[in-house]
Design a protein around this motif. Structure first.
Motif, short mmCIF file in Angstrom:
data_model
loop_
_atom_site.label_atom_id
_atom_site.label_comp_id
_atom_site.label_asym_id
_atom_site.label_seq_id
_atom_site.Cartn_x
_atom_site.Cartn_y
_atom_site.Cartn_z
N THR A 1 0.79 -1.23 0.00
CA THR A 1 0.00 0.00 0.00
C THR A 1 0.83 1.29 0.00
OG1 THR A 1 -0.34 -0.35 2.39
CG2 THR A 1 -2.13 -0.97 0.91
N PRO A 2 1.94 1.38 0.73
CA PRO A 2 2.72 2.63 0.65
C PRO A 2 3.24 2.89 -0.76
CG PRO A 2 3.39 1.32 2.56
CD PRO A 2 2.54 0.43 1.71
N THR A 3 3.67 1.82 -1.44
CA THR A 3 4.20 1.99 -2.79
C THR A 3 3.12 2.36 -3.78
OG1 THR A 3 5.95 0.40 -2.29
CG2 THR A 3 5.55 0.86 -4.60
N ILE A 4 1.91 1.82 -3.59
CA ILE A 4 0.80 2.20 -4.46
C ILE A 4 0.55 3.71 -4.36
CG2 ILE A 4 -1.69 2.00 -4.79
CD1 ILE A 4 -1.45 -0.94 -4.02
N THR A 5 0.60 4.26 -3.16
CA THR A 5 0.39 5.70 -2.99
C THR A 5 1.49 6.49 -3.70
OG1 THR A 5 -0.70 5.35 -0.86
CG2 THR A 5 0.18 7.55 -1.29
N PHE B 1 -8.43 8.55 -11.87
CA PHE B 1 -7.98 7.18 -12.11
C PHE B 1 -7.93 6.42 -10.80
CE2 PHE B 1 -4.13 9.55 -11.23
CZ PHE B 1 -3.31 8.69 -10.52
N SER B 2 -7.75 5.10 -10.90
CA SER B 2 -7.68 4.23 -9.73
C SER B 2 -6.27 3.68 -9.57
CB SER B 2 -8.67 3.08 -9.84
OG SER B 2 -8.45 2.14 -8.79
N PRO B 3 -5.50 4.17 -8.60
CA PRO B 3 -4.16 3.64 -8.36
C PRO B 3 -4.15 2.15 -8.03
CG PRO B 3 -4.44 5.74 -7.26
CD PRO B 3 -5.79 5.34 -7.74
N VAL B 4 -5.12 1.68 -7.24
CA VAL B 4 -5.18 0.26 -6.89
C VAL B 4 -5.38 -0.58 -8.14
CG1 VAL B 4 -6.60 -1.49 -5.76
CG2 VAL B 4 -5.92 0.55 -4.51
N SER B 5 -6.30 -0.16 -9.00
CA SER B 5 -6.58 -0.90 -10.22
C SER B 5 -5.35 -0.99 -11.11
CB SER B 5 -7.74 -0.24 -10.97
OG SER B 5 -7.95 -0.82 -12.23
N LEU B 6 -4.70 0.14 -11.35
CA LEU B 6 -3.55 0.16 -12.24
C LEU B 6 -2.37 -0.63 -11.69
CD1 LEU B 6 -3.56 3.82 -13.57
CD2 LEU B 6 -3.61 1.75 -14.95
N SER B 7 -2.01 -0.40 -10.45
CA SER B 7 -0.83 -1.05 -9.88
C SER B 7 -1.04 -2.56 -9.76
CB SER B 7 -0.48 -0.44 -8.53
OG SER B 7 -1.57 -0.54 -7.63
N PHE C 1 -8.91 5.94 -5.41
CA PHE C 1 -9.09 6.86 -6.54
C PHE C 1 -8.33 8.15 -6.26
CE2 PHE C 1 -12.92 4.23 -6.53
CZ PHE C 1 -13.01 3.85 -7.86
N LEU C 2 -7.85 8.76 -7.35
CA LEU C 2 -7.15 10.03 -7.26
C LEU C 2 -7.55 10.87 -8.47
CD1 LEU C 2 -4.98 12.01 -6.22
CD2 LEU C 2 -3.26 10.59 -7.34
N GLY C 3 -7.89 12.14 -8.23
CA GLY C 3 -8.32 12.96 -9.37
C GLY C 3 -8.22 14.43 -9.10
N LYS C 4 -8.53 15.19 -10.16
CA LYS C 4 -8.58 16.65 -10.10
C LYS C 4 -9.83 17.13 -10.83
CE LYS C 4 -5.51 19.07 -12.47
NZ LYS C 4 -4.28 19.82 -12.80
N VAL C 5 -10.59 17.99 -10.18
CA VAL C 5 -11.80 18.55 -10.78
C VAL C 5 -11.47 19.96 -11.28
CG1 VAL C 5 -14.20 19.19 -10.40
CG2 VAL C 5 -13.26 17.19 -9.23
N ILE C 6 -11.35 20.08 -12.59
CA ILE C 6 -11.13 21.38 -13.22
C ILE C 6 -12.46 21.95 -13.70
CG2 ILE C 6 -10.08 22.56 -15.18
CD1 ILE C 6 -8.06 21.91 -13.11
N ASN C 7 -13.24 21.09 -14.34
CA ASN C 7 -14.54 21.49 -14.89
C ASN C 7 -15.60 20.53 -14.38
OD1 ASN C 7 -16.82 22.04 -16.39
ND2 ASN C 7 -15.73 22.19 -18.35
#
Length: 419
Positions: free
Chosen positions: A48-52, A72-78, A409-415
């Motif tokens: 888990t630390p490395t996924i972050t 995106f989903s870090p857990v899914s990708l890693s 999940f990790l993201g940025k809301v611009i719009n």
């Protein structure tokens, strides 16, 4: 050129609904296992630390090249990249795992895979207060003869199921796989598989679905339909803006010029929202490190907030080959890479790494807010005066599973209206 292999790395969705609850919880961000942890250390603490760390590195690359929404989903990708390494020979397996950030001199490869096994099994445990489903599927053309050892390993360690189909009927296979994804994500992720041709022989798919109820739901009767959201210095949108007064943990980081808010779900999950001051988004993004997240977690204090937050629906769809090669995985797209551990056949190449995730936030679902400061944040509980927290400009969003300390999940809301 020989046949190509298409690898689809993940499709995620987050849907939230209201639910009243009591009590509070702190986010214990993942750290390397230590002697201070009581009892046996769960195997997922090895990953888990490395996924972050991987997630924050990937986010910075995405943010550098994409001015719009990111999700995106870090857990899914890693997890899917780690599974992929099981089908490669030793040198490539090491490269993939080290590219994800793992130190193989400290932790054996077998222990890392067991760590992912523990993580996925724990995340998939049933809960009466939230719904979290993680699953991996392997779709192969019927002409391929997969190695039984590979199938056994991915089933045991990653819960992956294998399916055979007629990939020469490319349009039909694409439709079937897209329909599979749509059903498994309850309609939230659709049309995720696009680059699919008669040369495609294999699809590796990871799904993550998260549906949670919120501790302090917004009152749907307090929805402001004409709130202003500042996309940038020159343009603003009129978007539905939610409002509530509720207790949340928050702080204002004077050094980084940003507000940090933690919102609780009913169940073992949290949302962390980060609102940079105007013009400070790049400064905050540059400072995103695991150490920064742990510092914020220690300094967040509960207080009564007068919270304004936009309703939004965002998604992220990325082809990640170039970006992954920039953060330590350069050779898996090389035609010389040996993936014979999957089928026993040589000279098969990966030509696409795709990921799609989606999220909805409304008065029926998610909460967010911010205020006060690291250096000046009072250590006493504020229950009398509501601090104003107005999310009317771009902000960052992190969704955590508290039990495992994993970044879902990790993201940025611009719009907020782009979805």
């Amino acid at each position: 050129m020989g046949p190509s292999w298409l690898w689809l790395l993940g499709a995620g969705v987050l849907v939230c609904q209201p639910f009243p609850a009591h009590g509070g919880k702190n986010l214990v961000l993942p750290q390397a296992p230590s002697d201070q942890l009581p009892g046996p250390v769960p195997a997922y603490h090895k990953v888990t630390p490395t996924i972050t760390s991987f997630a924050l590195r990937l986010y910075k690359r995405l943010a550098a090249g994409d001015p719009g929404n990111i999700f995106f989903s870090p857990v899914s990708l890693s997890a899917t990249l780690a599974l992929l390494s099981l089908g490669t020979q030793a040198d490539t397996q090491t490269q993939i795992l080290e590219g994800l950030g793992f130190n193989l001199t400290e932790t054996a490869e077998a222990d890392l895979h067991r760590g992912f096994q523990s993580l996925l099994l724990t995340l998939d445990l049933p809960s009466p207060k939230l719904e979290l489903k993680v699953g991996t599927s392997l779709f192969l053309d019927k002409q391929l003869k997969p190695q039984q050892g590979f199938l056994d390993s991915i089933r045991e360690l990653y819960g992956a199921l294998a399916f055979s189909g007629n990939f020469t009927e490319s349009a039909e296979m694409r439709r079937q796989i897209n329909e599979y994804v749509r059903k498994r994500t309850y309609g939230r992720v659709a049309g995720c598989l696009q680059d699919f041709s008669q040369d495609t022989l294999l699809v590796l798919l990871n799904l993550i679905f998260f549906k949670a109820k919120w501790k302090h739901p917004f009152n749907r009767y307090q929805l402001q339909k004409q709130g202003s959201f500042l996309v940038d210095e020159r343009s603003a949108l009129r978007v539905p803006m939610m409002h509530q007064k509720a207790m949340h943990r928050f702080l204002y980081d004077q050094e980084l010029s940003c507000t940090v808010l933690q919102i609780e779900y009913s169940g073992n999950a949290l949302a962390l929202l980060i609102l940079p001051d105007p013009g400070k988004m790049k400064q905050v993004e540059a400072a995103l490190q695991p150490e920064t997240l742990r510092k914020w977690d220690q300094l967040l204090q509960p207080s009564l907030l007068d919270l304004h937050l936009p309703k939004f629906s965002i998604s992220g769809t990325f082809n990640l080959e170039e970006i992954l090669s920039q953060i330590g995985l350069p050779n898996i797209f090389n035609s010389e890479v040996d993936f014979s551990g999957i089928t026993g056949q040589l000279n098969k190449t990966i030509f696409r790494v795709s990921h799609k995730a989606a999220m909805d936030m409304s008065e029926k679902g998610v909460e967010a807010a911010a205020a006060s400061g690291i250096l000046s944040q009072p250590r006493v509980l504020n229950t009398t005066t509501a601090t104003h927290a107005h999310f009317n400009r771009p902000f960052l969003l992190l969704i955590w599973d508290v039990t495992t300390g994993s970044l879902l999940f990790l993201g940025k809301v611009i719009n907020p209206a782009a979805g």
